[in-house]
Each structure stands twice: as structure tokens, then as C-alpha cells.
Design a protein around this motif. Sequence first.
Motif, PDB file in Angstrom:
ATOM      1  N   GLY A 111       0.776  -1.226   0.000  1.00  0.00           N
ATOM      2  CA  GLY A 111       0.000   0.000   0.000  1.00  0.00           C
ATOM      3  C   GLY A 111       0.807   1.276   0.000  1.00  0.00           C
ATOM      4  O   GLY A 111       0.243   2.360   0.137  1.00  0.00           O
ATOM      5  N   CYS A 112       2.125   1.172  -0.165  1.00  0.00           N
ATOM      6  CA  CYS A 112       2.982   2.357  -0.104  1.00  0.00           C
ATOM      7  C   CYS A 112       3.379   2.808  -1.505  1.00  0.00           C
ATOM      8  O   CYS A 112       3.559   2.003  -2.425  1.00  0.00           O
ATOM      9  CB  CYS A 112       4.250   2.074   0.702  1.00  0.00           C
ATOM     10  N   GLY A 113       3.559   4.112  -1.643  1.00  0.00           N
ATOM     11  CA  GLY A 113       4.017   4.693  -2.890  1.00  0.00           C
ATOM     12  C   GLY A 113       5.519   4.873  -2.911  1.00  0.00           C
ATOM     13  O   GLY A 113       6.263   4.227  -2.163  1.00  0.00           O
ATOM     14  N   HIS A 114       5.970   5.802  -3.768  1.00  0.00           N
ATOM     15  CA  HIS A 114       7.411   5.974  -3.971  1.00  0.00           C
ATOM     16  C   HIS A 114       8.112   6.543  -2.747  1.00  0.00           C
ATOM     17  O   HIS A 114       9.274   6.223  -2.487  1.00  0.00           O
ATOM     18  CB  HIS A 114       7.652   6.885  -5.175  1.00  0.00           C
ATOM     19  N   VAL A 115       7.428   7.390  -2.016  1.00  0.00           N
ATOM     20  CA  VAL A 115       7.978   7.953  -0.769  1.00  0.00           C
ATOM     21  C   VAL A 115       7.165   7.339   0.374  1.00  0.00           C
ATOM     22  O   VAL A 115       6.157   7.896   0.804  1.00  0.00           O
ATOM     23  CB  VAL A 115       7.902   9.499  -0.775  1.00  0.00           C
ATOM     24  N   PRO A 116       7.573   6.166   0.870  1.00  0.00           N
ATOM     25  CA  PRO A 116       6.704   5.372   1.742  1.00  0.00           C
ATOM     26  C   PRO A 116       6.642   5.851   3.188  1.00  0.00           C
ATOM     27  O   PRO A 116       5.781   5.400   3.948  1.00  0.00           O
ATOM     28  CB  PRO A 116       7.337   3.977   1.676  1.00  0.00           C
ATOM     29  N   MET A 117       7.531   6.771   3.565  1.00  0.00           N
ATOM     30  CA  MET A 117       7.568   7.196   4.973  1.00  0.00           C
ATOM     31  C   MET A 117       6.255   7.825   5.403  1.00  0.00           C
ATOM     32  O   MET A 117       5.849   7.707   6.563  1.00  0.00           O
ATOM     33  CB  MET A 117       8.715   8.172   5.200  1.00  0.00           C
ATOM     34  N   ASN A 118       5.589   8.491   4.477  1.00  0.00           N
ATOM     35  CA  ASN A 118       4.309   9.114   4.782  1.00  0.00           C
ATOM     36  C   ASN A 118       3.163   8.107   4.748  1.00  0.00           C
ATOM     37  O   ASN A 118       2.211   8.212   5.518  1.00  0.00           O
ATOM     38  CB  ASN A 118       4.037  10.233   3.777  1.00  0.00           C
ATOM     39  N   ASP A 119       3.262   7.114   3.864  1.00  0.00           N
ATOM     40  CA  ASP A 119       2.158   6.177   3.671  1.00  0.00           C
ATOM     41  C   ASP A 119       2.020   5.174   4.804  1.00  0.00           C
ATOM     42  O   ASP A 119       0.904   4.796   5.173  1.00  0.00           O
ATOM     43  CB  ASP A 119       2.339   5.431   2.345  1.00  0.00           C
ATOM     44  N   ASP A 120       3.138   4.716   5.360  1.00  0.00           N
ATOM     45  CA  ASP A 120       3.093   3.754   6.474  1.00  0.00           C
ATOM     46  C   ASP A 120       4.320   3.980   7.362  1.00  0.00           C
ATOM     47  O   ASP A 120       5.300   3.233   7.292  1.00  0.00           O
ATOM     48  CB  ASP A 120       3.059   2.316   5.957  1.00  0.00           C
ATOM     49  N   PRO A 121       4.273   5.017   8.207  1.00  0.00           N
ATOM     50  CA  PRO A 121       5.449   5.352   9.021  1.00  0.00           C
ATOM     51  C   PRO A 121       5.917   4.210   9.916  1.00  0.00           C
ATOM     52  O   PRO A 121       7.128   3.981  10.040  1.00  0.00           O
ATOM     53  CB  PRO A 121       4.978   6.555   9.846  1.00  0.00           C
ATOM     54  N   ALA A 122       4.984   3.501  10.546  1.00  0.00           N
ATOM     55  CA  ALA A 122       5.374   2.437  11.477  1.00  0.00           C
ATOM     56  C   ALA A 122       6.122   1.324  10.750  1.00  0.00           C
ATOM     57  O   ALA A 122       7.140   0.814  11.246  1.00  0.00           O
ATOM     58  CB  ALA A 122       4.139   1.890  12.192  1.00  0.00           C
TER      59      ALA A 122
END
Length: 276
Positions: free
Chosen positions: A254-265
Amino acid sequence: MATEVSFSIETPKGPRQVTTVYERRGAGEPLLLLHGIGHHWQAWEPVFQILAAERDVIAVDLPGFGESPALPEGLAYDLPTVVPTLRSFCEALGVERPHVAGNSLGGLLALELGREKLARSVTALSPAGFWTEAERRYAFGTLLAMRQGARALPVAAIDRLSRSAAGRTALTSTIYARPGRRSPEAVVAETLALRDAPGFTQTLAAGRDVQFTDDVPDLPVTVAWGTRDRLLLRRQGIRAKHTLPGARLVRLPGCGHVPMNDDPALVARVILDTSR
């Protein structure tokens, strides 16, 4: 509050002075965070506090991006210049062989630091350099379109768009799978960072012939790819695994190219697991 540091680097034309801006928090073993092209250190803000609970976390604006000034005139934004610059940056902060995590361009730089034995561990999130020529042209064309779009919009329009989920989607859906989660203030700041980055054009030009082809042996390496990455397609992760046979390849659902925002944990756990 971010901090500025200046240091000298060796170049074919003699020593040159470079200034970079960085944010540092936490305690423990050092962890250096490297953002992608056109971004800034705040890309790591969603995971910063989680990481800082266990690590001395240093997120840097790469030269020519964010608040860091451009490299001195005549210096290329290529790997032979930027990697030694990052080494000198760490030396200026009194940091020896940090763990390194990077996204996109930052992931490529993290792998190069690992290859040069300048890192304790490497976590590369959707790293550049594992593309085919067609995939590279697609990614570069998309990045140029994003830059041109950001430069065409007045600041007032960017601010207005950022105030709605639909507007944030229009501005950032290429890099985020869940752009509605990004705050309006963050979307404005990163759109302006993309628009104004003095190192963007030269960095993109330097990347035309980049292909990461070397293994990074003898240290922990994780390559992680978002399943909804629309910029560097996830099949590039399979190529990365062939190039780096000892690396751990991780899917980020479920994460995009910059995944830190999409699933921080999830992203923080992947980085911390690698650095342990």
C-alpha cells in the motif's frame, strides 16, 4: 530547528567549501537519512520520532535541495562528488560510519556509501539505479513534469490546493499512495522545495547514465519497495535483489514511492530492523 554546517571537500580544482542544513534528534548509534531528488529532509518527518527513540538520527538536505545551498560552481552533482561530500559532512558532525537509510536518489546514495564501506548498514527505499532505459526515461519525464507543474503554479494556488484532500492528491499523488495523509503545510513546503531546488536539473542530468551494478557485501542491506510505487516500478526491486544477492528484499504493501508518509510504522521498523 534545523542546523547549518560548513566543511571543506577536496576537488580536482582544490578544496571547496560546502554548506548543508540538517536536523538531528535522538540518541544511540548514528543513523543518516537521505531524501530523493527535489525533496528535503522533512520527507522523513513521519518516521523521525520513532527512529529517534533508538538512534541518533541525522536527516540532511542534500546539496542543492531544501535549505542547503547549491554545490560550488563547477562541481557536478554526480556520485563521485556527492558521496565524498556526504562523507565529509559526517566527519564534520563527528559521525563515523553511520547506519544509512535513503529514498529514491537517497537510496542510491545509501548503497554507494555502503559500497564504499562508509555505512554500518543500508536501507534503500525504492532506490534509483535499477531501471531499464525505458523505465529511466519514464521516471525522469515524470519528475520533469512535476517540476514544471510546481514552477507554473503561483504560491497562492499551491496553498489553496493543499487545503483539500483532492488538491493534495493533485500535487503529490505521484509520490504518495495516500496523499490525503500529508498535512497542507507539508505539501506546500515540499512543492516549493521541488520548484526551487537549484540542484535539480544537474542531478537529473548526472543520473542519465547511472546503473547500480555492484554488490554491497559484508554489511546488512535491505531494499524495500512500495507496492504502489508509480515512479520507480516495483519490479525494479527484483533486479536489485539479483544485483545484491545478500540483501533482504521487503515489500511495503500500500505504499508509494515515498513510503515514509504512507506507512510510518512499517518503514521505521524496516530501518530499525536493518540497523540492528
